[in-house]
Design a protein around this motif. Structure first.
Motif, mmCIF file in Angstrom:
data_model
loop_
_atom_site.group_PDB
_atom_site.id
_atom_site.type_symbol
_atom_site.label_atom_id
_atom_site.label_comp_id
_atom_site.label_asym_id
_atom_site.label_seq_id
_atom_site.Cartn_x
_atom_site.Cartn_y
_atom_site.Cartn_z
ATOM 1 N N LEU A 1 2.751 9.525 -6.721
ATOM 2 C CA LEU A 1 2.783 9.563 -8.204
ATOM 3 C C LEU A 1 1.715 11.030 -9.013
ATOM 4 C CD1 LEU A 1 4.774 6.821 -9.886
ATOM 5 C CD2 LEU A 1 5.406 9.342 -8.727
ATOM 6 N N GLU A 2 2.199 11.331 -10.052
ATOM 7 C CA GLU A 2 0.696 12.022 -10.552
ATOM 8 C C GLU A 2 0.046 10.240 -11.006
ATOM 9 O OE1 GLU A 2 -0.513 14.702 -9.898
ATOM 10 O OE2 GLU A 2 1.200 15.736 -9.018
ATOM 11 N N ASP A 3 -1.158 11.135 -11.181
ATOM 12 C CA ASP A 3 -2.006 9.817 -13.160
ATOM 13 C C ASP A 3 -0.769 9.879 -13.596
ATOM 14 O OD1 ASP A 3 -4.136 9.371 -10.616
ATOM 15 O OD2 ASP A 3 -5.385 10.683 -11.562
ATOM 16 N N SER A 4 -1.019 10.883 -14.011
ATOM 17 C CA SER A 4 0.172 10.221 -15.817
ATOM 18 C C SER A 4 0.913 10.437 -15.818
ATOM 19 C CB SER A 4 0.114 12.192 -16.036
ATOM 20 O OG SER A 4 0.921 12.587 -15.349
ATOM 21 N N GLU A 5 1.908 9.908 -14.735
ATOM 22 C CA GLU A 5 2.926 9.930 -14.467
ATOM 23 C C GLU A 5 3.342 7.747 -13.968
ATOM 24 O OE1 GLU A 5 5.793 13.156 -12.018
ATOM 25 O OE2 GLU A 5 4.286 11.818 -10.780
ATOM 26 N N ARG A 6 1.835 7.381 -13.216
ATOM 27 C CA ARG A 6 1.180 6.625 -13.137
ATOM 28 C C ARG A 6 1.469 5.545 -14.552
ATOM 29 N NH1 ARG A 6 -2.806 3.116 -9.086
ATOM 30 N NH2 ARG A 6 -2.366 1.290 -10.025
ATOM 31 N N ASP B 1 0.961 -1.231 -0.322
ATOM 32 C CA ASP B 1 0.124 -0.299 -0.137
ATOM 33 C C ASP B 1 1.234 1.525 -0.266
ATOM 34 O OD1 ASP B 1 -2.545 -1.513 -0.210
ATOM 35 O OD2 ASP B 1 -2.623 -1.064 2.094
ATOM 36 N N ASP B 2 2.289 1.008 0.955
ATOM 37 C CA ASP B 2 3.186 2.173 0.697
ATOM 38 C C ASP B 2 3.620 2.929 -1.345
ATOM 39 O OD1 ASP B 2 2.355 2.627 3.150
ATOM 40 O OD2 ASP B 2 3.760 0.982 3.516
ATOM 41 N N VAL B 3 3.710 1.907 -2.188
ATOM 42 C CA VAL B 3 4.052 1.742 -3.573
ATOM 43 C C VAL B 3 3.132 1.707 -3.973
ATOM 44 C CG1 VAL B 3 6.110 0.773 -2.559
ATOM 45 C CG2 VAL B 3 4.667 -0.532 -3.814
ATOM 46 N N THR B 4 2.677 2.455 -5.260
ATOM 47 C CA THR B 4 2.346 2.482 -6.995
ATOM 48 C C THR B 4 2.734 0.958 -7.663
ATOM 49 O OG1 THR B 4 2.148 4.864 -6.544
ATOM 50 C CG2 THR B 4 1.484 3.823 -8.511
ATOM 51 N N PRO B 5 1.094 0.325 -7.524
ATOM 52 C CA PRO B 5 1.394 -0.968 -8.536
ATOM 53 C C PRO B 5 0.948 0.023 -9.794
ATOM 54 C CG PRO B 5 -0.279 -0.765 -6.977
ATOM 55 C CD PRO B 5 0.186 0.539 -6.618
ATOM 56 N N LEU B 6 2.134 -0.751 -10.815
ATOM 57 C CA LEU B 6 1.915 -0.805 -11.622
ATOM 58 C C LEU B 6 1.475 -1.814 -12.747
ATOM 59 C CD1 LEU B 6 5.730 0.841 -12.741
ATOM 60 C CD2 LEU B 6 3.505 2.142 -12.091
ATOM 61 N N ALA B 7 2.430 -3.073 -12.491
ATOM 62 C CA ALA B 7 1.730 -4.294 -13.119
ATOM 63 C C ALA B 7 2.001 -5.189 -13.011
ATOM 64 C CB ALA B 7 1.945 -4.011 -14.905
#
Length: 338
Positions: free
Chosen positions: A278-283, A132-138
């Motif tokens: 991160l911004e939505d655009s960055e994700r 939960d403390d990072v941004t999952p990408l794939a």
């Protein structure tokens, strides 16, 4: 800590998680602190196409490291990122690396390799940093386990093995190359009506050590990664009783546990995440970079060498998948009495 731009050969030995923390947390934390400084210095600016640091939360040579280096090669060979480097940050089942990446808030030119084992480690070790403390990408690939016994074992089918196991669970020792493999054994025990607490499980340091435990008689059965075991199976030293997959896999002539009446399908998936904030655009841009990377011929070659199965999950589906996997794995640990 290791930094490199050179690809490594792909022996797929997962590091054992069960029982690794005692006596090692202080040293691992020191490694993590040093590596965190390298992450910060390696990535200059926020242009993800200019520079990228890929963090493998284990030492060189394992499965997470393999994903990191193959991703690096795919990005470099196709000009997707100008400067890509891999940082190895071992410790506490991957949670040291997770903790360090989690504090790189708002820095999109960093990626963390993870997967089933990392999620399991956050639960087992009750780590302060979680996914939960990072941004999952794939999620990008998954690897299957196989249930194996020595070639001269009296157990010729999965049913034979389960029946012998039921007769005296503690007298039939299992092994595996890491914590993921123990989760698979636990899942099989539950499906067979065996209390996992009564099971004897000998944790081995990687797939090679687990195979040796089988061949020298220390263990009678094992769950292990298909890539780790296929050579011994084909050489006739091990007998494969079941593939742990949702359905039969083309090119793998091993019946699944599900086909044989045991609802066991936990896979060793591998994922990419980025720092939080991160911004939505960055994700979106990072997710697109991952998808472009795994669409290359270099990645396709790696898939074949590692015997990976492609499984792409992104966006809202990924968030739901991770939540379900956390619930499932937490339940298995509870069944183990941990």
């Amino acid at each position: 800590m290791t930094q490199t731009d050179s690809p490594q050969p792909p022996p797929n030995r997962r590091r054992t998680v069960i029982g690794r923390v005692v006596g090692g947390v202080i040293a691992a934390a020191a490694i993590g602190t040093a590596a965190a400084g390298s992450i910060a210095s390696a990535s200059t600016g926020n242009d993800i196409n200019a520079s990228m640091t890929i963090v493998a939360p284990a030492a060189a040579g394992g499965g997470w490291d393999g994903v990191a280096r193959e991703l690096q090669q795919a990005q470099k060979a196709n000009g997707l990122v100008n400067n890509v480097q891999v940082v190895n940050m071992p410790g506490a089942g991957g949670t040291i690396a997770l903790g360090n990446v989690s504090v790189l808030e708002g820095q999109p030119n960093n990626m963390l390799v993870g997967g089933t084992g990392l999620l399991a480690a956050t639960i087992q070790f009750n780590s302060s940093a979680t996914l939960d403390d990072v941004t999952p990408l794939a999620v990008v690939v998954e690897e299957y386990d196989v249930i194996v016994v020595p070639a001269d074992s009296p157990y010729e089918t999965l049913d034979d093995l389960v029946q012998g196991w039921k007769e005296d669970p503690k007298a039939l020792p299992w092994t595996g190359g890491g914590s993921f493999d123990q989760l698979v054994v636990t899942d099989l025990a539950l499906s067979a009506g065996i209390d996992p607490v009564d099971t004897t499980y000998i944790s081995s340091d990687g797939g090679g050590e687990a195979i040796q435990a089988l061949l020298n008689g220390t263990a009678k059965a094992a769950a292990g990664g298909y890539p780790d075991n296929i050579d011994q199976i084909e050489a006739g030293r091990l007998r494969a009783l079941a593939l742990v997959a949702n359905e039969p896999v083309e090119g793998i002539d091993i019946p699944t546990a599900i086909e044989q009446g045991y609802d066991v399908s936990l896979t060793n998936w591998r994922s990419l995440s980025a720092p939080s904030g991160l911004e939505d655009s960055e994700r979106e841009a990072l997710t697109e970079l991952v998808l472009e990377s795994v669409a290359t011929s270099e990645w396709a070659d790696a898939m074949e060498r590692y015997h990976w199965n492609e499984r792409i999950i992104t966006g809202d589906e990924l968030d739901a998948f991770l939540k379900d996997e956390e619930t499932r794995i937490r339940g298995l640990y509870e069944e183990m009495g941990l």
